[in-house]
Design a protein around this motif. Structure first.
Motif, PDB file in Angstrom:
ATOM      1  N   GLU A   4       0.834  -1.206   0.000  1.00 15.20           N
ATOM      2  CA  GLU A   4       0.000   0.000   0.000  1.00 15.20           C
ATOM      3  C   GLU A   4       0.867   1.253   0.000  1.00 15.20           C
ATOM      4  O   GLU A   4       0.626   2.198  -0.769  1.00 15.20           O
ATOM      5  CB  GLU A   4      -0.922  -0.014   1.223  1.00 15.20           C
ATOM      6  N   LEU A   5       1.873   1.274   0.854  1.00 14.76           N
ATOM      7  CA  LEU A   5       2.692   2.482   0.978  1.00 14.76           C
ATOM      8  C   LEU A   5       3.585   2.686  -0.238  1.00 14.76           C
ATOM      9  O   LEU A   5       3.948   3.824  -0.548  1.00 14.76           O
ATOM     10  CB  LEU A   5       3.527   2.402   2.262  1.00 14.76           C
ATOM     11  N   ARG A   6       3.966   1.651  -0.909  1.00 17.68           N
ATOM     12  CA  ARG A   6       4.802   1.785  -2.102  1.00 17.68           C
ATOM     13  C   ARG A   6       3.969   2.077  -3.360  1.00 17.68           C
ATOM     14  O   ARG A   6       4.527   2.285  -4.430  1.00 17.68           O
ATOM     15  CB  ARG A   6       5.631   0.524  -2.338  1.00 17.68           C
ATOM     16  N   GLY A   7       2.628   2.004  -3.202  1.00 18.18           N
ATOM     17  CA  GLY A   7       1.779   2.224  -4.376  1.00 18.18           C
ATOM     18  C   GLY A   7       1.875   1.090  -5.367  1.00 18.18           C
ATOM     19  O   GLY A   7       1.818   1.308  -6.591  1.00 18.18           O
ATOM     20  N   CYS A  11      11.694   2.668   8.088  1.00 20.50           N
ATOM     21  CA  CYS A  11      12.585   3.146   9.153  1.00 20.50           C
ATOM     22  C   CYS A  11      11.959   2.933  10.522  1.00 20.50           C
ATOM     23  O   CYS A  11      12.640   2.564  11.502  1.00 20.50           O
ATOM     24  CB  CYS A  11      12.889   4.629   8.942  1.00 20.50           C
ATOM     25  N   ALA A  12      10.641   3.169  10.642  1.00 23.81           N
ATOM     26  CA  ALA A  12       9.957   2.944  11.919  1.00 23.81           C
ATOM     27  C   ALA A  12      10.025   1.477  12.307  1.00 23.81           C
ATOM     28  O   ALA A  12      10.167   1.139  13.492  1.00 23.81           O
ATOM     29  CB  ALA A  12       8.502   3.409  11.821  1.00 23.81           C
ATOM     30  N   GLU A  13       9.922   0.571  11.313  1.00 24.50           N
ATOM     31  CA  GLU A  13      10.043  -0.857  11.608  1.00 24.50           C
ATOM     32  C   GLU A  13      11.456  -1.186  12.076  1.00 24.50           C
ATOM     33  O   GLU A  13      11.660  -1.970  13.010  1.00 24.50           O
ATOM     34  CB  GLU A  13       9.707  -1.674  10.356  1.00 24.50           C
ATOM     35  N   LEU A  14      12.446  -0.592  11.416  1.00 24.18           N
ATOM     36  CA  LEU A  14      13.829  -0.844  11.819  1.00 24.18           C
ATOM     37  C   LEU A  14      14.085  -0.364  13.233  1.00 24.18           C
ATOM     38  O   LEU A  14      14.812  -1.013  14.008  1.00 24.18           O
ATOM     39  CB  LEU A  14      14.782  -0.155  10.837  1.00 24.18           C
ATOM     40  N   LEU A  15      13.475   0.760  13.600  1.00 24.22           N
ATOM     41  CA  LEU A  15      13.656   1.333  14.935  1.00 24.22           C
ATOM     42  C   LEU A  15      12.713   0.719  15.959  1.00 24.22           C
ATOM     43  O   LEU A  15      12.730   1.131  17.126  1.00 24.22           O
ATOM     44  CB  LEU A  15      13.447   2.850  14.877  1.00 24.22           C
ATOM     45  N   HIS A  16      11.870  -0.232  15.494  1.00 23.79           N
ATOM     46  CA  HIS A  16      10.957  -0.949  16.399  1.00 23.79           C
ATOM     47  C   HIS A  16       9.994  -0.010  17.126  1.00 23.79           C
ATOM     48  O   HIS A  16       9.806  -0.098  18.347  1.00 23.79           O
ATOM     49  CB  HIS A  16      11.754  -1.783  17.422  1.00 23.79           C
ATOM     50  N   TRP A  17       9.414   0.876  16.380  1.00 25.00           N
ATOM     51  CA  TRP A  17       8.398   1.744  16.978  1.00 25.00           C
ATOM     52  C   TRP A  17       7.175   0.912  17.365  1.00 25.00           C
ATOM     53  O   TRP A  17       6.844  -0.096  16.741  1.00 25.00           O
ATOM     54  CB  TRP A  17       7.963   2.817  15.980  1.00 25.00           C
ATOM     55  N   ARG A  18       6.466   1.410  18.396  1.00 27.96           N
ATOM     56  CA  ARG A  18       5.195   0.806  18.772  1.00 27.96           C
ATOM     57  C   ARG A  18       4.060   1.380  17.902  1.00 27.96           C
ATOM     58  O   ARG A  18       4.248   2.381  17.239  1.00 27.96           O
ATOM     59  CB  ARG A  18       4.888   1.051  20.242  1.00 27.96           C
ATOM     60  N   LEU A  19       2.892   0.712  17.954  1.00 27.70           N
ATOM     61  CA  LEU A  19       1.701   1.158  17.203  1.00 27.70           C
ATOM     62  C   LEU A  19       1.995   1.275  15.709  1.00 27.70           C
ATOM     63  O   LEU A  19       1.574   2.219  15.046  1.00 27.70           O
ATOM     64  CB  LEU A  19       1.180   2.496  17.747  1.00 27.70           C
ATOM     65  N   ARG A  20       2.722   0.272  15.203  1.00 26.16           N
ATOM     66  CA  ARG A  20       3.080   0.365  13.788  1.00 26.16           C
ATOM     67  C   ARG A  20       1.855   0.222  12.877  1.00 26.16           C
ATOM     68  O   ARG A  20       1.833   0.785  11.784  1.00 26.16           O
ATOM     69  CB  ARG A  20       4.129  -0.702  13.451  1.00 26.16           C
ATOM     70  N   HIS A  21       0.840  -0.534  13.305  1.00 26.12           N
ATOM     71  CA  HIS A  21      -0.362  -0.656  12.476  1.00 26.12           C
ATOM     72  C   HIS A  21      -1.090   0.680  12.375  1.00 26.12           C
ATOM     73  O   HIS A  21      -1.546   1.089  11.301  1.00 26.12           O
ATOM     74  CB  HIS A  21      -1.304  -1.722  13.050  1.00 26.12           C
ATOM     75  N   THR A  22      -1.189   1.357  13.513  1.00 27.46           N
ATOM     76  CA  THR A  22      -1.813   2.692  13.491  1.00 27.46           C
ATOM     77  C   THR A  22      -0.970   3.650  12.655  1.00 27.46           C
ATOM     78  O   THR A  22      -1.506   4.495  11.928  1.00 27.46           O
ATOM     79  CB  THR A  22      -1.959   3.220  14.922  1.00 27.46           C
ATOM     80  N   LEU A  23       0.325   3.519  12.780  1.00 27.84           N
ATOM     81  CA  LEU A  23       1.217   4.361  11.986  1.00 27.84           C
ATOM     82  C   LEU A  23       0.997   4.115  10.492  1.00 27.84           C
ATOM     83  O   LEU A  23       0.922   5.065   9.704  1.00 27.84           O
ATOM     84  CB  LEU A  23       2.673   4.071  12.356  1.00 27.84           C
ATOM     85  N   ALA A  81      -1.089   5.871   5.336  1.00 31.13           N
ATOM     86  CA  ALA A  81      -1.764   5.463   4.112  1.00 31.13           C
ATOM     87  C   ALA A  81      -2.993   6.311   3.801  1.00 31.13           C
ATOM     88  O   ALA A  81      -3.238   6.659   2.635  1.00 31.13           O
ATOM     89  CB  ALA A  81      -2.161   3.984   4.198  1.00 31.13           C
ATOM     90  N   TRP A  82      -3.770   6.663   4.831  1.00 27.74           N
ATOM     91  CA  TRP A  82      -5.092   7.223   4.509  1.00 27.74           C
ATOM     92  C   TRP A  82      -5.443   8.528   5.238  1.00 27.74           C
ATOM     93  O   TRP A  82      -6.358   9.215   4.823  1.00 27.74           O
ATOM     94  CB  TRP A  82      -6.172   6.188   4.820  1.00 27.74           C
ATOM     95  N   GLU A  83      -4.748   8.866   6.334  1.00 32.86           N
ATOM     96  CA  GLU A  83      -5.095  10.072   7.075  1.00 32.86           C
ATOM     97  C   GLU A  83      -4.450  11.301   6.435  1.00 32.86           C
ATOM     98  O   GLU A  83      -3.313  11.238   5.962  1.00 32.86           O
ATOM     99  CB  GLU A  83      -4.660   9.946   8.538  1.00 32.86           C
ATOM    100  N   ARG A  84      -5.165  12.433   6.476  1.00 28.42           N
ATOM    101  CA  ARG A  84      -4.647  13.637   5.846  1.00 28.42           C
ATOM    102  C   ARG A  84      -4.731  14.882   6.728  1.00 28.42           C
ATOM    103  O   ARG A  84      -4.093  15.887   6.447  1.00 28.42           O
ATOM    104  CB  ARG A  84      -5.459  13.923   4.557  1.00 28.42           C
ATOM    105  N   GLY A  85      -5.476  14.874   7.772  1.00 26.01           N
ATOM    106  CA  GLY A  85      -5.736  16.082   8.539  1.00 26.01           C
ATOM    107  C   GLY A  85      -4.657  16.419   9.548  1.00 26.01           C
ATOM    108  O   GLY A  85      -3.597  15.781   9.639  1.00 26.01           O
TER     109      GLY A  85
END
Length: 1297
Positions: A944-947, A1173-1185, A1190-1194
Motif C-alpha cells: 500500500e505504501l509503495r503504491g 525506518c519505523a520498523e527498523l527502529l521498532h516503533w510501537r503502534l506500527r499498524h496505526t502508523l 496510508a489514509w489520514e490527511r488532517g
C-alpha cells in the motif's frame, strides 16, 4: 284470576265467587237445573260430557289443595263444582275476547288451548253454548271466537262426530256471510272447516265437491278451504293428502264441461285476475284455482278448447309475481296431456305484441300498460312448468326451451322480476330433467348457453348485499347443468368457477350484510341466506368432481380456490378454506377417485392449507387443520398403505378425532364460538363421523401434522410443497410469510437430502429474500439454506454465483448462510476456488473456443464472492486455513482478468460510468482484503505504501507487482511462506500458463527467504527452475533463468555485486537526471540481489549518498533517493549497523516533511521509507502508523506522526528541531507549512527546550511563517497559526539556561 284460585284453598269467599259466576252464565245454570234451550241439531249427548269428566278429573284451573270442609263434600259433587267452575272461567274468557287488545287476546287463546288439551269436550261445549246463547254478539267478536275455535279443534286429539257436524254447520253458515270484516271474517270461519278436516277430511271434501259441481261457480270461501287443503302440508297426513289430490283431480275431470259454459268461464277468469290484498303472497283460493284450472285443461279432450283457454289466460295481467307463477302453473298442468298445443300457444304468445312491448324500451304509452310490462317474464316460468309437468315426454323439447329462456334473458329489460322468473324457471326445468329417467341419454346443446346466462346474472349481483336467494338459486341451477351431457369445456368451467367463487366468497362480513338489510320493512334472514348460499357453492364443487372424478379435475377445482386462500381479507380466506375442506371431506366420505391415481399438485394443496394453519383467524386455522386431516386420509389410502399412529401418540388417541373439531363449537374468551370469528352466527364445521385410524392427525399440533403428512408425499410432491412455500415468501401478509418460511425450513430439515431442484430453489429464495420484511421468516429461510448446504453445497455454490456479479446484500446473506456451519464453510470455499479455476477465454483470445454459458462469468463471480466472504465471520477460519491457495488463486485470477480484456477502473479525475466495481478492481480488492483480514497487514502495508497496487492493473507491470508482493512476504518473514511453497509445486506443472507464471515469479522471490530450504532441498529448487527453461512461455523461461542466477546457487556473486557498488555510488553525482535515477535503481536492485548477504560496510555509504539527495530540486531524483534508502533499510532488516541507525534517525524528519511534497512519487516513497525506518527502529503502534500514513490527511494525522517521532527519538530532539527549522526555507509551500506545524507542536509540548535552541533569527522566521499561514485555505491551520503567533513571543522571552 285463575292463578288466584289455583293458589288458595276453597273458602266461603271463593265459593261465593263461583256461585256468582255461575249465576251469570246460563250455560252453567243448565247443569244445575235441566235446560231445554239447545236446538235439536246442537244437542250434546250427556254421556260424552261425563266421559270427558272421568278422563280429566282435574283441570289447570283446579285447586291442588283442598280445605278440610271441602274434603267432607261427596266426591261427585266436588267434581261437579270443579267442572262448573272451569266452565265459568272458560265462558268468561270467551266473553273477554270481545274487547281485549291483541296481546291479551293472544294470551286468552293460549289459555283456552291449554284447557282444551285437558278437557276438550268441556271447552267445545262451552264455546258452542256461547254461540247459541249470545246470537247478538258482534261480527268482530265472532271473528275472534272462530280463531279460538280453530285453535281448540287443532289442539284436540279426537273430535266426536257431534262436534264435527255442529261446528261444520256453524262454519258453513258464516263462510259466505258478508260483514264489515270482508274476507277476513269468511277466512276465519273457513279455517274452522279446515281444522275439522284434520279429524275428518272426507266429510268436508264431499261437501266441497258437491258445491263445486253444481254448475254454479263456487263461493270464494269454498275455494279458500280447498286452497288451504292443497297448499298447507300440515293439515293432512301424507296418506290423506294423496287421497285429497286424487279427489281434486277427479273433481277437475268432472268439471271439464264447465269450460264450455260462458258464465262459469268468465267467473273463473274474474276470480283468477282479481287483485290480491298483498301481491307478495298468493291467496289460497287463487292458488287452488290456477291448479284446478290446469287440471281441467289437462282433462279436456278438445285441443281447440285448451288453446282458447290458454290464450285467454295469457292475455290477462302479468303485473304481479304470483299472478305470473299461477299462469305458468296452469300452462304446465295443461301440458301434461296437451304438450303440442301448449307449445304452440306459448310460441304464438312469444310473437305477440305484448311480448314485443315488454322486450323493448317502454314509451310513455306502453308504460301505462303495466299489465304487459313483465309479460316476457311469464314465458320462461311457463316453459319451466311445462317441463316439470310433462316429465319424460318433454326431454326432446329441452333444447328448444333452453334456447327460448336464453333469448328472453338476453333481450328482456333487466330487472329483479326477470331475474327471479329466469331463476325459478331454470330451477324448475333442471328439477324436471333430473327426474327424467332417460336424461342421461340426451345431449343438451343449449346447456352451455344457459350457463353463460347464469354467469352474467351472478356478475350483476351487487357484491356488498345478500338479500335474496338469487345466488344460491343460480348455483343450484349451475350444479344441475354440470350433470348434463355434453360435459362443460374447460374454459367455460374455469369462468364459471371464478364467477361463482367471486360472487360468494367476496361478500362482506355477515355483520355487514345484516346491517345492509336493516332498511327493509321485513328484513330477510341473512344468516340463513348466507348459510344456504355457501351450501349451494359446496354442492356445485361436489357436482363437478362427481361428474369427472379424476385427480386432474380435483386439482382444477382446488386451483380455482387457491386465489381466495391467499386473500388479504380474513373472512374471504375463512370461506375459501371451508370450501376446500368441504370438498376434501366429501371425497373422503364419497370415495369416487381412483385410489391408484396420484393426486395432482398435492404438495401445493398441503402448502396452502399448512400456511393457513398459522392464520390469525382461529376458525381458519381449525378448518385448515381439518382439511389437512381429510387430505391425510386420501394420501394414506392412495398409497394402499394403512397409516400408522406415531409412537409418541398411543393407539387409543386415534379414536378421539372429533374432539379437536368439537372445540370449534366451544366458546372462546369473548364468549362467542371459536368458529364464529369473521362471519358470526354461521354454522361451524360439521361434526365428524367416528374416528378412523387416521384420526390421530387431528390431535397433533399443526406443525407436527404437516410433518406427518410430508412423510406420505413423493419427491415431486415435496418439491411442489417447497415451491408453494417459496412463492408465499413474497406475500404481503406477515403471517403468510412466516408460515411459508416455517414450512420451507421443515421440508428442508426433514427431506432436504433427497431434494433435486436445489439450484432453482436457491435462485427463488434469493429473489424472495429481497422483499422479506419479517425478521424471523428471513432467519428461517437462511437456516433452510444452511441445512440444504449439508447435502447440496456444490449445487448451491454454482447457483449463487449466477446472482453474485455484482454481489448484493441479500446474496451475501445467503453466502453467509451457506457457511454458517464450520465444515460447510470449508466446503463452500473449496467449491468457490474450483469455480475460480474455471477460466476459459472468450472467442478471439488465443483462438480459445467460446465458453459455454459464459463460464468465465462464474469465475468472475467466484472472485467477487471470495472478496466479500473474507469479511464474513462464518468464513474467517476457512479463509485463514486456505490462505496459501487463495493467495495464488487470486493472483492468477488477476492475470486472467487482464487476459479477458475487461475494462478496469476509470482513469484518474474521471468519474466512474457505473457504480458497479469492475472485475479488475474487484480482483485487486480481493487480494487486498485477503492480506488485511488474515493478519498479513505487514505485507499489505508494504504494498500500500509503495503504491504497488497499480502494477497489477496492467499486463506489462503485473509481474513486477507479483514480485513485490512476494518480496514483501520475504522481508516481513511471513509464516505462510512454507505453505505457499507447498502450493507452488503443482502450479509449476499446471496446464494453464498464467498459473505457471505466478508460481515462477513467487518462487524466484522466495529464493531470498531462509524458509525455502526448510521446505525444499536446493537441488529440488534447481530442478524446478531448470524445467522452467523448457516452458512454452518465454516469460516463464526468462524468470526461471533469473532464478537460476540467484546468489543462493552462486554465493560468489555476492562479492562481485558488492564490488560494483562504489562505482555506482560515484556516478550519482553526475548532472544527468536520467542517469542518476537509473543508477539509484541499479543500486536498489544490487541490494535486493545480495539478499541475506547484504552490502555489509558499504551500507553506510549507500545511506549517506541516498540521504544527500532527499532535498534535491529534481523530483525524480528525490523519489529515487528515498526509494533507495527504503530498499537499503528493508534489505538490512535487523542486521543494521549502528552507523546506519544514526542515518535512519537523521532521515526521519526529512521523510516526514516530504510527506507533503508536491510530487506524488516523492510522497509515496517518503511514506514507504518512513514506515520501513519505523520498523527498523521498532516503533510501537506500527499498524496505526501505517493507517495514518496510508489514509489520514488532517491535522490530527500530522500530530500523531509528530508524537510518534518525538516519543521514539528524544535523544535526537535537537537534530529534529534543527532539521525542521531548515525546512522553513523550503521553496515548496506545503513542505514549509508542515515544517512550521512540526515546530509549532514542538513549541507547545517542549517550550523550555525550544527556547534554549531557537535563535532570534529563527524566531523571526517562525513569526513570518505563521503570519503567512494565517491566510492558509485550511481553517485548522489558520487557527493554529494564530495561536502560535500569540504563544511564540512568550517562549522567546523565557530566560535561556
Amino acid at each position: 284470576m285463575d292463578r288466584q284460585y289455583s293458589e288458595r284453598p276453597h273458602s266461603h269467599t271463593s265459593a261465593s265467587k263461583m256461585a256468582s259466576a255461575a249465576s251469570c252464565n246460563p250455560r252453567i245454570s243448565s247443569h244445575v237445573s235441566t235446560s231445554t234451550k239447545n236446538p235439536s241439531y246442537l244437542k250434546v249427548p250427556q254421556d260424552s260430557v261425563h266421559r270427558d269428566r272421568r278422563q280429566h278429573p282435574a283441570t289447570i284451573l283446579l285447586c291442588k289443595s283442598q280445605s278440610s270442609q271441602a274434603a267432607l263434600v261427596p266426591k261427585e259433587h266436588q267434581m261437579f263444582m270443579e267442572e262448573a267452575y272451569n266452565a265459568a272461567i272458560c265462558f268468561k274468557m270467551f266473553r273477554d275476547m270481545s274487547d281485549s287488545d291483541p296481546l291479551h287476546l293472544k294470551y286468552i287463546i293460549k289459555k283456552i288451548k291449554n284447557m282444551a288439551r285437558r278437557s276438550p269436550n268441556l271447552v267445545l261445549e262451552t264455546i258452542h253454548d256461547y254461540f247459541t246463547d249470545n246470537p247478538e254478539i258482534s261480527n268482530r267478536h265472532k271473528f275472534r271466537l272462530f280463531r279460538a275455535l280453530e285453535s281448540v279443534i287443532e289442539a284436540t286429539d279426537f273430535l266426536e262426530e257431534i262436534w264435527k257436524e255442529t261446528f261444520m254447520q256453524l262454519a258453513l253458515e258464516n263462510m259466505t256471510k258478508s260483514t264489515e270484516l270482508e274476507d277476513g271474517y269468511q277466512d276465519a270461519a273457513s279455517d274452522v272447516l279446515v281444522a275439522i278436516c284434520r279429524h275428518s277430511w272426507r266429510t268436508v271434501a264431499q261437501y266441497l265437491e258437491t258445491e263445486l259441481l253444481t254448475g254454479v261457480f263456487p263461493h270464494r270461501s269454498l275455494l279458500y278451504v280447498m286452497g288451504v287443503l292443497t297448499s298447507d302440508d300440515g293439515v293432512l297426513t301424507q296418506e290423506d293428502r294423496a287421497g285429497w289430490e286424487e279427489q281434486v283431480t277427479q273433481m277437475a275431470v268432472n268439471s271439464v264441461p264447465f269450460l264450455n259454459t260462458d258464465v262459469w268461464s268468465k267467473e273463473l277468469l274474474r276470480a283468477l285476475t282479481k287483485p290480491s290484498q298483498t301481491h307478495q303472497e298468493q291467496s289460497p283460493e287463487k292458488a287452488f284455482l290456477f291448479t284446478y284450472y290446469g287440471l281441467m285443461l289437462q282433462a279436456e279432450e278438445n285441443s281447440s278448447t285448451v288453446r282458447t283457454h290458454l290464450q285467454t289466460l295469457l292475455e290477462t295481467s302479468h303485473q304481479w309475481p304470483k299472478q305470473r307463477e299461477g299462469i305458468a302453473l296452469t300452462v304446465g298442468l295443461a301440458a301434461a296431456r296437451h304438450l303440442d298445443d301448449v307449445w304452440a300457444v306459448l310460441d304464438q304468445f312469444g310473437r305477440s305484441a305484448p311480448i314485443k312491448w315488454s322486450l323493448h324500451s317502454f314509451s310513455l304509452k306502453v308504460l301505462a300498460r303495466l299489465r304487459w310490462r313483465w309479460a316476457s317474464s311469464t314465458v320462461p316460468l311457463a316453459y319451466g312448468q311445462v317441463a316439470a309437468k310433462a316429465k319424460a315426454h318433454f326431454l326432446p323439447w329441452v333444447d328448444n326451451v333452453l334456447s327460448r329462456m336464453v333469448f328472453y334473458f338476453h333481450y328482456s329489460s333487466w330487472d329483479e322480476t326477470l331475474k327471479q322468473s329466469f331463476l325459478t324457471a331454470a330451477q324448475t326445468l333442471m328439477a324436471a330433467i333430473g327426474r327424467g329417467e332417460g336424461a342421461h341419454s340426451y345431449e343438451f346443446s343449449q346447456a352451455s348457453e344457459l350457463l353463460e346466462c347464469l354467469m352474467v346474472l351472478l356478475e350483476k349481483e351487487p357484491q356488498d348485499v345478500l338479500c335474496t336467494p338469487s345466488r344460491q338459486q343460480a348455483l343450484h341451477v349451475a350444479s344441475s347443468l354440470c350433470k348434463l351431457r355434453p360435459p362443460i369445456d374447460s374454459e367455460r368451467k374455469s369462468r364459471l368457477l371464478a364467477t361463482c367463487l367471486r360472487s360468494v366468497l367476496a361478500l362482506p362480513l355477515l355483520d355487514t350484510l345484516q346491517k345492509h338489510s336493516c332498511l327493509f320493512l321485513e328484513p330477510p334472514d341473512i344468516q340463513a341466506l348466507y348459510h344456504k348460499t355457501m351450501e349451494a357453492l359446496d354442492l356445485l364443487l361436489q357436482s363437478l368432481i362427481t361428474q369427472n372424478p379424476t385427480a386432474e379435475e380435483l386439482h382444477f377445482l382446488l386451483s380455482s380456490i387457491y386465489v381466495w386462500l391467499a386473500s388479504e381479507k380474513a373472512h374471504e380466506r375463512q370461506r375459501a378454506v371451508r370450501c376446500c375442506t368441504g370438498l376434501l371431506k366429501f371425497l373422503r366420505h364419497n370415495p369416487c377417485l381412483d385410489p391408484k391415481e396420484d393426486l395432482k399438485r398435492v404438495g401445493q394443496l398441503v402448502g396452502m392449507l399448512a400456511i393457513l394453519c398459522q392464520d390469525p383467524n382461529r376458525p381458519t386455522q381449525q378448518s385448515s387443520l381439518e382439511g389437512l386431516g381429510h387430505l391425510y386420509y386420501l394420501l394414506t389410502h392412495r398409497t394402499d398403505r394403512q397409516p400408522t399412529v406415531p409412537r409418541s401418540w398411543p393407539a387409543e388417541d386415534a379414536q378421539r378425532e372429533p374432539q379437536a373439531l368439537q372445540e370449534l363449537s366451544q366458546p372462546g374468551e369473548d364468549g362467542t364460538p371459536l368458529w364464529s370469528s369473521g362471519d358470526q352466527n354461521v354454522p361451524g364445521p360439521a361434526q365428524q363421523e367416528p374416528a378412523s385410524v387416521e384420526g390421530h392427525i387431528f390431535q397433533l399440533p399443526s406443525s407436527q401434522a404437516i410433518k406427518e403428512i410430508m412423510n406420505h408425499l413423493s419427491l415431486a410432491e415435496l418439491t411442489d410443497l417447497l415451491w408453494t412455500a417459496v412463492h408465499d415468501l413474497g406475500s404481503a401478509s406477515p403471517f403468510r410469510v412466516q408460515a411459508a418460511a416455517d414450512i420451507l425450513l421443515a421440508v428442508v430439515r426433514e427431506h432436504g437430502a433427497k431434494l433435486d431442484t436445489v439450484a432453482n430453489l436457491g435462485r427463488a429464495v434469493h429473489l424472495r429474500l429481497c422483499s422479506l420484511r419479517v425478521p424471523q421468516a428471513k432467519e428461517n429461510a437462511l437456516l433452510a439454506i444452511t441445512l440444504l448446504a449439508r447435502n447440496h453445497a456444490p449445487e448451491l455454490v454454482a447457483t449463487f454465483l449466477d446472482f453474485s456479479l455484482p454481489l448484493d446484500s441479500h446474496a451475501f446473506r445467503l453466502w453467509r448462510a451457506l457457511g454458517a456451519e464450520q465444515p460447510l464453510s470449508h466446503l463452500v470455499l473449496a467449491a468457490l476456488l474450483a469455480w475460480l479455476h474455471e477460466r476459459p477465454l472468450p472467442l478471439g483470445s488465443n483462438h480459445s473456443p467460446q465458453p459455454k454459458e459464459k463460464t468465465y462469468l462464474r469465475s468472475l463471480a467466484a472472485m467477487n464472492t471470495l472478496h466479500e466472504l473474507q469479511f464474513a465471520r462464518e468464513f474467517k477460519a476457512a479463509v485463514l486455513e486456505a490462505y496459501p491457495e487463495l493467495l495464488l488463486a487470486l493472483l492468477t485470477q488477476m492475470h486472467y482478468v487482464l487476459e479477458l480484456g475487461v475494462p478496469g477502473a476509470p482513469p484518474p479525475r474521471q468519474p466512474a460510468v457505473e457504480a458497479t466495481p469492475s472485475p479488475q478492481s474487484t480482483s485487486l480488492e480481493a487480494l487486498k482484503s485477503l492480506l488485511s483480514t488474515t493478519g498479513h497487514w505487514h505485507d499489505f502495508a508494504h504494498l500500500e505504501l509503495r503504491g504497488t497496487w497499480g502494477l497489477f492493473c496492467s499486463a506489462h507491470t503485473y509481474p513486477q507487482g507479483v514480485g513485490l508482493l512476494a518480496r514483501a512476504m520475504v522481508q516481513n518473514h511471513c509464516r505462510q511462506i512454507p505453505a505457499v511453497l507447498g502450493q507452488l509445486l503443482p502450479r509449476l506443472q499446471s496446464q494453464e500458463e498464467r498459473e505457471r507464471k505466478v508460481a515462477v515469479l513467487i518462487l524466484t522471490e522466495f529464493l531470498y527467504s531462509p524458509a525455502l530450504l526448510q521446505v525444499l532441498p536446493k537441488q529440488a529448487v534447481l530442478t524446478m527452475l531448470a524445467r522452467g527453461l523448457r516452458d512454452p512461455s518465454a516469460e516463464v523461461r526468462v524468470w526461471s533463468l533469473q532464478g537460476l542466477g540467484n546468489t543462493l546457487f552462486h554465493p560468489e556473486k555476492g562479492s562481485l555485486l558488492r564490488g560494483q557498488l562504489p562505482p555506482f555510488l560515484d556516478g550519482l553525482f553526475q548532472n544527468s537526471e536520467p542517469v542518476v535515477v537509473r543508477l539509484m535503481g541499479t543500486v536498489s536492485e544490487v541490494l535486493h540481489c545480495l539478499g541475506t548477504h547484504g552490502a555489509g560496510a558499504q551500507s553506510l555509504s549507500v545511506a549517506i549518498n541516498a540521504r544527500s539527495f532527499f532535498d534535491d530540486e529534481r523530483d525524480k531524483i528525490r523519489a529515487a533517493a528515498m526509494a533507495l534508502f527504503g530498499d537499503l533499510v528493508a534489505a538490512m532488516g535487523n542486521r543494521a549497523l549502528s552507523g546506519l541507525r544514526t542515518q535512519v534517525h537523521q532521515s526521519m524528519v526529512p521523510l516526514l516533511l516530504h510527506l507533503k511534497d508536491p510530487c506524488p512519487a516523492v510522497t509515496t516513497q517518503a511514506k514507504f521509507t518512513f514506515y520501513r525506518c519505523a520498523e527498523l527502529l521498532h516503533w510501537r503502534l506500527r499498524h496505526t502508523l501505517f493507517c495514518t500514513l496510508a489514509w489520514e490527511r488532517g491535522l490530527s494525522a500530522r500530530h500523531f506522526l509528530w508524537t510518534c517521532l518525538m516519543s521514539h527519538s528524544q535523544e535526537e530532539f535537537g537534530i529534529h528541531l534543527a532539521q525542521a527549522l531548515s525546512y522553513l526555507h523550503s521553496r515548496h509551500r506545503h513542505v514549509k507549512t508542515w515544517a512550521a506545524l512540526f515546530i509549532g507542536y514542538t513549541i507547545c509540548y517542549h517550550p523550555q527546550a525550544v527556547s534554549q535552541m531557537v535563535t532570534a533569527m529563527d524566531t523571526n522566521l517562525l513569526l513570518c511563517t505563521f503570519e503567512d499561514l494565517k491566510t492558509d485555505p485550511e481553517p485548522g491551520i489558520r487557527e493554529f497559526a494564530t495561536r502560535q503567533l500569540s504563544f511564540l513571543p512568550e517562549v522567546s522571552a523565557r530566560p535561556q539556561h
